[in-house]
Design a protein around this motif. Structure first.
Motif, PDB file in Angstrom:
ATOM      1  N   ILE A  51       0.844  -1.190   0.000  1.00 56.46           N
ATOM      2  CA  ILE A  51       0.000   0.000   0.000  1.00 56.46           C
ATOM      3  C   ILE A  51       0.879   1.239   0.000  1.00 56.46           C
ATOM      4  O   ILE A  51       1.863   1.331   0.747  1.00 56.46           O
ATOM      5  CB  ILE A  51      -0.962  -0.022   1.215  1.00 56.46           C
ATOM      6  CG1 ILE A  51      -1.943   1.146   1.146  1.00 56.46           C
ATOM      7  CG2 ILE A  51      -0.203  -0.036   2.538  1.00 56.46           C
ATOM      8  CD1 ILE A  51      -3.096   1.008   2.143  1.00 56.46           C
ATOM      9  N   PRO A  57      -3.765   0.285  -2.835  1.00 54.56           N
ATOM     10  CA  PRO A  57      -3.297  -1.068  -2.535  1.00 54.56           C
ATOM     11  C   PRO A  57      -3.033  -1.915  -3.778  1.00 54.56           C
ATOM     12  O   PRO A  57      -3.649  -1.704  -4.829  1.00 54.56           O
ATOM     13  CB  PRO A  57      -4.457  -1.647  -1.743  1.00 54.56           C
ATOM     14  CG  PRO A  57      -5.670  -1.020  -2.367  1.00 54.56           C
ATOM     15  CD  PRO A  57      -5.234   0.340  -2.844  1.00 54.56           C
ATOM     16  N   TYR A  59      -2.460  -6.259  -4.544  1.00 47.54           N
ATOM     17  CA  TYR A  59      -2.558  -7.579  -3.928  1.00 47.54           C
ATOM     18  C   TYR A  59      -2.027  -8.652  -4.871  1.00 47.54           C
ATOM     19  O   TYR A  59      -2.173  -8.545  -6.090  1.00 47.54           O
ATOM     20  CB  TYR A  59      -4.007  -7.922  -3.581  1.00 47.54           C
ATOM     21  CG  TYR A  59      -4.643  -7.013  -2.566  1.00 47.54           C
ATOM     22  CD1 TYR A  59      -5.418  -5.927  -2.960  1.00 47.54           C
ATOM     23  CD2 TYR A  59      -4.468  -7.237  -1.196  1.00 47.54           C
ATOM     24  CE1 TYR A  59      -6.006  -5.091  -2.028  1.00 47.54           C
ATOM     25  CE2 TYR A  59      -5.059  -6.409  -0.253  1.00 47.54           C
ATOM     26  CZ  TYR A  59      -5.829  -5.327  -0.680  1.00 47.54           C
ATOM     27  OH  TYR A  59      -6.407  -4.509   0.256  1.00 47.54           O
TER      28      TYR A  59
END
Length: 123
Positions: A51, A57, A59
Motif C-alpha cells: 500500500i 493497494p 494484492y
C-alpha cells in the motif's frame, strides 16, 4: 535505527481470520510504501499486499478478495486483515517499509523488514 515490529500471527483453522499489525519506529522522516510478504517452507519470499502512502493497494492474485491491507500514517502502522484463510496461506509473514530518512541534511530512502510472524492455517 528504524525497527519494524509485527504482531497478530498464530494458529487458525481453515476459513478463519487473523489480523496482522506492523509498527515502524526510530529515525523516520516519512514512510512511502508499506507491505506484507510471506515465505513458506522451501519457497521464495513473495509479495502478499502493498500500500502506498496515499492508500493505493496492490494484492497478489492468490489473496485478492480475501485479504485487505490498510495503514495509519499517523501511527506508522500497517495492517493486514486476512479472511477465509486456507492451509496454503501458511507461512512466515514479513512487514516491509520504504522509509525516508534524513541524515546530515541528506534525504535517502531505505528498505526495512520486520522479524516475521508465523501464520499457520490448519485444515
Amino acid at each position: 535505527q528504524v525497527q519494524l515490529v509485527e504482531s497478530g500471527g498464530g494458529l487458525v483453522q481453515a476459513e478463519g481470520s487473523l489480523r496482522l499489525s506492523c509498527v515502524a519506529s526510530g529515525g523516520i522522516f516519512s514512510i512511502n510504501a508499506m507491505g506484507w510478504y510471506r515465505q513458506a517452507p522451501g519457497k521464495q519470499r513473495e509479495l502478499v499486499a502493498r500500500i502506498t502512502r496515499a492508500g493505493g493497494p496492490d494484492y497478489a492474485d492468490s489473496v485478492k478478495g480475501r485479504f485487505t491491507i490498510s495503514r495509519d500514517n499517523a501511527k506508522n502502522t500497517v495492517y493486514l486483515q486476512m479472511s477465509s484463510l486456507q492451509p496454503e496461506d501458511t507461512a512466515v509473514y514479513y512487514c516491509h517499509a520504504e522509509v525516508l530518512r534524513v541524515q546530515a541534511m541528506v534525504f535517502r530512502n531505505y528498505d526495512y523488514w520486520g522479524q516475521g510472524t508465523q501464520v499457520t492455517v490448519s485444515s
